[in-house]
Motif scaffolding. Sequence first.
Motif: not given
Length: 474
Positions: A8, A51, A55, A58
């Motif tokens: 991510g 992710d 966003k 995490v």
Amino acid sequence: MYRVRIRGIYATALTKIFLDENFEIVQPSVVIEERFDLPFSLKPYDVDIYDRTDKQGVSILCLPEIKPSIASILHGRLLDAIIRCWKPQVGGIYKGIVREVDKSRGICYVEIEPDVFGILKSSNVSVGDELIVQVDRERFRGRHALLSTDIKIVGNYAILIPKETIKISRKIRDPDKRLFLVKLGQELRPRGWGIIWRTAALSVSEEDLKSEILKLLDRCKLFISRASNVNGPAILMDGLVFLDVEFPSESKKILDTIRSEVTPTVPGHHYLKSFNTELSALVDMAESLLRKGSSREEVLSRLNQLLSINLPQEGDDIVIKHVKLNGKTINIGPARIEHFNQSDGTIVLRRNIVSPGVYDGLNVVKSPGDYAITRAKIGEWFLETRYFSCEGKFKGAYININTPIEIYSNFIRYVDLEVDVCVDYKDNVSVLDRDKLCEALKMNMVSKSLFEKVDEIIKHILDERIPVILEAKN
């Protein structure tokens, strides 16, 4: 040494953090391999980091014994990181008790730990029945865990399933290796059970695979024995701990700095990557230009221009995303932007009150026709809202202490840190709900550093903001 897989937009910074803490990075992406000169590894992982869908942080799956280390590392490096722990263990096996049956929906509610419930798709049970259930490894989060009675015993290289079959990860494509694993599985498979070979089975020897199956059988016998000797609700076999980790503004900035030690990084990298897909792609382009030697001043100037275009303007309606420590988001608004200075980040919002009630903490009636004026500054640790009657009479002020405010295309966002400072219409000043932040500290949801930072903010508000409010009122 624990092994961690990371994916991510935060991967580079987090890889640097966990390498510094002597974790082994496994199954790295091509980019991470190159940036850190890592060998590719199919080894299984003890920690999986990827992710969140928004966003803004995490998701982490880890073994229960690693959770304290993960929390300590993140809280030690990232001032305002918020760590929420989901109570059921993902893949955990429980002896549960049916507490409610909903025949119309074909489900029942099963208590798997004291006051922790899961949903099982079955109505052919009765209240009070004891069941052996497992928390679904594919669908988790939410208020209630999704449960299954199809038990799986998960290892690093293989999974035991209660079906007499042999399956192989689709990522193993070599025909000879697939044939080898089929034959080995048929040799090792215990009666009544089947084996799913995981991708990591390619990374170890035949002896290691045989040893794994024996260990899984021992775990199976252990939870079956425990099930006959304990009363529900109780956990019979550990699964994985699920952590929902929020990276507010300050954490994103720290992660930017850490990432910049590895590769060219524009200021606001992680904020912009979480903004929208368009700006995320532009960040990648800008950093590619920096790696090729383009003028940093020109690249950043152009990027800031494009960010400015994506920000809201005066007269626009936006929403205040008030994120609670438990993860619940309250959308406050719509609020009209009466003033927004992009240069210094100051913003003034007006909301018209349409519903009756009482203003929390002010103990004064809320009436339709009232209005609220919110003054904020992007990056500030508090949000100040003053309430007025329809005639413009001051009803009170509410200063919310939060993580530094971020602004996006049609909303501002922060995490509420529970503590508030209130000024009522009689000039009484009070600090509310500090005990809730104390509880979050005890639960290891916030760091000690963040807790101390809030005390600094309270002092600043009492010394500097409250006199301004009282002077303006009078």
